[in-house]
Design a protein around this motif. Structure first.
Motif, mmCIF file in Angstrom:
data_model
loop_
_atom_site.group_PDB
_atom_site.id
_atom_site.type_symbol
_atom_site.label_atom_id
_atom_site.label_comp_id
_atom_site.label_asym_id
_atom_site.label_seq_id
_atom_site.Cartn_x
_atom_site.Cartn_y
_atom_site.Cartn_z
ATOM 1 N N UNK A 25 0.938 -1.163 0.198
ATOM 2 C CA UNK A 25 0.053 -0.028 -0.120
ATOM 3 C C UNK A 25 0.896 1.242 -0.124
ATOM 4 N N UNK A 26 2.088 1.093 0.877
ATOM 5 C CA UNK A 26 2.887 2.300 0.802
ATOM 6 C C UNK A 26 3.628 2.540 -0.533
ATOM 7 N N UNK A 27 3.927 1.524 -1.200
ATOM 8 C CA UNK A 27 4.506 1.458 -2.324
ATOM 9 C C UNK A 27 3.647 2.104 -3.521
ATOM 10 N N UNK A 28 2.431 1.778 -3.625
ATOM 11 C CA UNK A 28 1.343 2.151 -4.327
ATOM 12 C C UNK A 28 1.198 3.652 -4.231
ATOM 13 N N UNK A 29 1.164 4.056 -2.813
ATOM 14 C CA UNK A 29 0.849 5.414 -2.490
ATOM 15 C C UNK A 29 2.023 6.114 -3.246
ATOM 16 N N UNK A 32 1.828 6.625 -7.055
ATOM 17 C CA UNK A 32 0.808 7.589 -7.173
ATOM 18 C C UNK A 32 1.460 9.124 -7.248
ATOM 19 N N UNK A 33 2.058 9.185 -6.057
ATOM 20 C CA UNK A 33 2.770 10.547 -5.961
ATOM 21 C C UNK A 33 3.704 10.716 -6.919
ATOM 22 N N UNK A 34 4.402 9.849 -7.260
ATOM 23 C CA UNK A 34 5.413 10.099 -8.512
ATOM 24 C C UNK A 34 4.846 10.237 -9.690
ATOM 25 N N UNK A 35 3.717 9.448 -10.106
ATOM 26 C CA UNK A 35 2.745 9.785 -11.141
ATOM 27 C C UNK A 35 2.517 11.168 -11.263
ATOM 28 N N UNK A 36 2.024 11.450 -10.341
ATOM 29 C CA UNK A 36 1.316 13.011 -10.303
ATOM 30 C C UNK A 36 2.658 14.040 -10.637
ATOM 31 N N UNK A 37 3.691 13.812 -9.868
ATOM 32 C CA UNK A 37 4.772 14.524 -10.001
ATOM 33 C C UNK A 37 5.188 14.604 -11.694
ATOM 34 N N UNK A 38 5.235 13.540 -12.236
ATOM 35 C CA UNK A 38 5.625 13.450 -13.671
ATOM 36 C C UNK A 38 4.619 14.131 -14.414
ATOM 37 N N UNK A 39 3.392 13.899 -14.084
ATOM 38 C CA UNK A 39 2.215 14.617 -14.977
ATOM 39 C C UNK A 39 2.483 16.084 -15.028
ATOM 40 N N UNK A 40 2.758 16.568 -13.623
ATOM 41 C CA UNK A 40 3.015 18.080 -13.548
ATOM 42 C C UNK A 40 4.269 18.625 -14.241
ATOM 43 N N UNK A 41 5.394 17.723 -14.382
ATOM 44 C CA UNK A 41 6.587 17.933 -15.058
ATOM 45 C C UNK A 41 6.417 17.946 -16.597
ATOM 46 N N UNK A 42 5.551 16.977 -16.975
ATOM 47 C CA UNK A 42 4.991 17.106 -18.448
ATOM 48 C C UNK A 42 4.418 18.087 -18.885
ATOM 49 N N UNK A 43 3.226 18.649 -18.035
ATOM 50 C CA UNK A 43 2.376 19.958 -18.419
ATOM 51 C C UNK A 43 3.347 21.009 -18.377
ATOM 52 N N UNK A 44 4.385 21.239 -17.241
ATOM 53 C CA UNK A 44 5.474 22.462 -17.383
ATOM 54 C C UNK A 44 6.383 22.349 -18.624
#
Length: 179
Positions: A25-29, A32-44
């Motif tokens: 569960x901790x690894x999945x969380x 998800x955090x890294x996926x959100x950061x990746x999305x933000x980096x791609x948008x930027x």
């Protein structure tokens, strides 16, 4: 071999399973955090690319307009911005009308052109060599010269040579993309 009915063994395995589930569960969380950061980096990154494209396009247009009005000035400016010959004017129009020349890309790839204050199309027309300066990401000058050594030997602009050749009919890149 442990007895599966042994209550101590069942308790140990249950605790081990609970720990594994908690770690998962901790690894999945974290994922998800890294996926959100990746999305933000791609948008930027996409915003930065769009801004760079808009800036380069505006700069190319401004340089073209400013250079169109040059006729006076110092000796150095007149040498740098000498008038086009008739042949150069025809070749320049051919380059500008081609989808294989991208003024904004050319300025981003060759920032020294912007520092010179030259129209990117005129600069490319007159200086495709030393170093090889591709007019866009869809036309590889070095490859074209390697495939057509007479172009380099005769100091002909490779894109103009290509556009005037039968080889260019229907082509959207050089070297041609494999389909």
């Amino acid at each position: 071999m442990p007895d599966p009915t042994d209550s101590d063994e069942i308790a140990r395995l249950t605790a081990e399973l609970a720990t594994a589930r908690s770690e998962l569960a901790a690894l999945r969380a974290e994922k998800e955090t890294w996926a959100e950061k990746e999305i933000k980096i791609r948008v930027d990154r996409d915003r930065a690319i769009k801004a760079a494209d808009e800036f380069a396009t505006a700069l190319a247009a401004r340089l073209r307009i400013e250079n169109a009005g040059l006729g006076k000035g110092t000796k150095i400016l007149r040498q740098r911005f000498r008038p086009l010959s008739r042949t150069e004017a025809v070749h320049l129009e051919l380059i500008r009308s081609s989808q294989l020349f991208d003024a904004a890309w050319y300025i981003r790839a060759h920032p020294d052109v912007a520092h010179l204050g030259m129209d990117p199309a005129v600069h490319f027309l007159r200086h495709p060599y030393d170093p090889f300066r591709s007019p866009s990401e869809h036309f590889n000058i070095a490859q074209y010269c390697a495939d057509h050594p007479d172009v380099f030997a005769d100091r002909v602009n490779p894109l103009v040579h290509f556009l005037l050749s039968p080889e260019s009919r229907g082509a959207d890149s050089y070297p041609p993309r494999r389909r």
